[in-house]
Design a protein around this motif. Sequence first.
Motif, mmCIF file in Angstrom:
data_model
loop_
_atom_site.group_PDB
_atom_site.id
_atom_site.type_symbol
_atom_site.label_atom_id
_atom_site.label_comp_id
_atom_site.label_asym_id
_atom_site.label_seq_id
_atom_site.Cartn_x
_atom_site.Cartn_y
_atom_site.Cartn_z
ATOM 1 N N HIS A 175 0.789 -1.227 0.000
ATOM 2 C CA HIS A 175 0.000 0.000 0.000
ATOM 3 C C HIS A 175 0.825 1.282 0.000
ATOM 4 C CE1 HIS A 175 -3.900 -1.977 0.336
ATOM 5 N NE2 HIS A 175 -3.304 -2.849 1.118
ATOM 6 N N ALA A 176 2.138 1.200 0.235
ATOM 7 C CA ALA A 176 3.003 2.366 0.045
ATOM 8 C C ALA A 176 3.420 2.431 -1.427
ATOM 9 C CB ALA A 176 4.232 2.264 0.940
ATOM 10 N N ALA A 177 3.984 3.552 -1.831
ATOM 11 C CA ALA A 177 4.483 3.669 -3.202
ATOM 12 C C ALA A 177 5.573 2.633 -3.449
ATOM 13 C CB ALA A 177 5.029 5.069 -3.433
ATOM 14 N N LYS A 183 7.407 4.799 3.792
ATOM 15 C CA LYS A 183 6.695 3.523 3.875
ATOM 16 C C LYS A 183 5.395 3.654 4.669
ATOM 17 C CE LYS A 183 9.476 0.322 1.995
ATOM 18 N NZ LYS A 183 9.022 -0.639 0.973
ATOM 19 N N LEU A 184 5.324 4.701 5.478
ATOM 20 C CA LEU A 184 4.148 4.887 6.322
ATOM 21 C C LEU A 184 3.070 5.742 5.660
ATOM 22 C CD1 LEU A 184 5.957 5.434 9.742
ATOM 23 C CD2 LEU A 184 5.035 3.309 8.793
ATOM 24 N N ILE A 185 3.330 6.165 4.424
ATOM 25 C CA ILE A 185 2.326 6.903 3.652
ATOM 26 C C ILE A 185 1.629 5.890 2.742
ATOM 27 C CG2 ILE A 185 1.902 8.792 2.044
ATOM 28 C CD1 ILE A 185 4.531 10.035 3.017
ATOM 29 N N LEU A 186 0.480 5.429 3.154
ATOM 30 C CA LEU A 186 -0.166 4.281 2.520
ATOM 31 C C LEU A 186 -1.169 4.729 1.462
ATOM 32 C CD1 LEU A 186 -0.717 2.240 5.800
ATOM 33 C CD2 LEU A 186 1.253 2.160 4.244
ATOM 34 N N ALA A 187 -0.655 5.460 0.477
ATOM 35 C CA ALA A 187 -1.513 6.079 -0.532
ATOM 36 C C ALA A 187 -1.938 5.125 -1.635
ATOM 37 C CB ALA A 187 -0.795 7.275 -1.151
ATOM 38 N N GLY A 188 -1.403 3.902 -1.659
ATOM 39 C CA GLY A 188 -1.783 2.933 -2.679
ATOM 40 C C GLY A 188 -1.166 3.232 -4.036
ATOM 41 N N GLY A 189 -1.673 2.540 -5.054
ATOM 42 C CA GLY A 189 -1.231 2.783 -6.420
ATOM 43 C C GLY A 189 -0.382 1.697 -7.031
ATOM 44 N N VAL A 244 -5.054 -2.848 -8.527
ATOM 45 C CA VAL A 244 -4.349 -1.658 -8.054
ATOM 46 C C VAL A 244 -4.593 -1.510 -6.555
ATOM 47 C CG1 VAL A 244 -3.962 0.802 -8.375
ATOM 48 C CG2 VAL A 244 -4.754 -0.590 -10.304
ATOM 49 N N ALA A 245 -3.507 -1.454 -5.794
ATOM 50 C CA ALA A 245 -3.627 -1.332 -4.342
ATOM 51 C C ALA A 245 -4.331 -0.033 -3.976
ATOM 52 C CB ALA A 245 -2.256 -1.386 -3.684
ATOM 53 N N SER A 299 -4.508 5.045 3.738
ATOM 54 C CA SER A 299 -3.984 6.045 4.663
ATOM 55 C C SER A 299 -5.106 6.535 5.573
ATOM 56 C CB SER A 299 -3.384 7.223 3.892
ATOM 57 O OG SER A 299 -4.406 8.091 3.433
ATOM 58 N N ASN A 300 -4.776 7.466 6.428
ATOM 59 C CA ASN A 300 -5.743 7.974 7.409
ATOM 60 C C ASN A 300 -6.664 9.045 6.843
ATOM 61 O OD1 ASN A 300 -6.578 7.487 10.070
ATOM 62 N ND2 ASN A 300 -5.641 9.369 10.793
ATOM 63 N N ASP A 301 -6.640 9.241 5.528
ATOM 64 C CA ASP A 301 -7.551 10.200 4.913
ATOM 65 C C ASP A 301 -8.985 9.673 5.006
ATOM 66 O OD1 ASP A 301 -7.530 12.700 2.915
ATOM 67 O OD2 ASP A 301 -9.051 11.267 2.260
ATOM 68 N N ALA A 302 -9.906 10.536 5.423
ATOM 69 C CA ALA A 302 -11.288 10.093 5.650
ATOM 70 C C ALA A 302 -12.073 9.918 4.360
ATOM 71 C CB ALA A 302 -12.009 11.094 6.555
ATOM 72 N N ILE A 303 -11.600 10.499 3.249
ATOM 73 C CA ILE A 303 -12.335 10.420 1.986
ATOM 74 C C ILE A 303 -11.767 9.338 1.080
ATOM 75 C CG2 ILE A 303 -13.141 11.683 -0.033
ATOM 76 C CD1 ILE A 303 -14.280 12.651 2.648
ATOM 77 N N THR A 304 -10.488 9.424 0.752
ATOM 78 C CA THR A 304 -9.898 8.458 -0.174
ATOM 79 C C THR A 304 -9.265 7.273 0.538
ATOM 80 O OG1 THR A 304 -7.784 9.646 -0.204
ATOM 81 C CG2 THR A 304 -9.418 10.279 -1.851
ATOM 82 N N GLY A 305 -9.005 7.408 1.825
ATOM 83 C CA GLY A 305 -8.388 6.324 2.585
ATOM 84 C C GLY A 305 -9.379 5.654 3.521
#
Length: 297
Positions: free
Chosen positions: A57-59, A67-73, A84-85, A89-95
């Motif tokens: 889930h990291a880049a 490694k702790l930014i779990l933005a996917g992709g 596609v992963a 992340s802790n984002d309430a909309i996309t994560g």
Amino acid sequence: MFKRGLFLAVLAGALTGAVLLYITRPQPLPDDALAGLVADAARGETVFWAAGCASCHAAADAKGDEKLILAGGQRFVSPYGTFVAPNISNDAITGIGAWRALDLANAMLRGVSPGGSHYYPVFPYASYARASLQDIVDLRAFLATLPADATPNQPHEVGFPFNIRLGLGLWKLLYLRDGWVVTGDLTPDEERGRYLVEALGHCGECHTPRGALGGPDLSRWLAGGPVPAGTGRFPNITPAALDWSEGDIAEYLSSGFTPEYDSAGGHMALVVENTARLSPEDRQAIAAYLKQVAPVP
């Protein structure tokens, strides 16, 4: 007579379809499944690394704290399409920032989204199904401490008929199990290793061959198999092929160096980055477990 026979055939087909839809429906955990469990984010960090969350889930080129930014992709090619992963992340909309611990438990143990749909088993819930509820609660607490990232999710590139998620219920009916593969009289150390390998570490997802429907062939547990992208093979790590000592295995999981002074490469290098963060006792437990796996030529 013909009309009556046709009616009965249609009725039988409809009843069969209804039964099939019912038994293959998404089946989340009860609402009170996590009652009484208290989250511990420090323990959740161990679960995070053991479960390999950052590896997918990291880049793909993430290093260090990235490694702790779990933005996917990251993209995962398979015979069924390219997956596609997602952003976790802790984002309430996309994560998953708005997820409850129960939402995470349903995803990891049952393969069910907060919206009530099936996840594709490229997300290794077939292994995570063996994980403890306490570990899931702890993991959710740790994930809440990580950065939020608003990177949008990308759709999977999966064609017909695999884009029909209703069919995943049948796959679960065939392959989703929460029992252990290796059973018998194990020591506490070997049981801990079994938990790390069969559940959190989901080693069998790569190292066990699969059938035509993508389900693992448990009779050849950890015996290796083709890489889904079509090039190369995952190695056999049963005692029939992996003749390293327990100390050699534990060292490899720490440093990535083999007894022959070669080093881990490809996705296994990412796995070693995770296992290197575990305690020496956990790495030793994994090594002890692997010695108890049935040898498969």
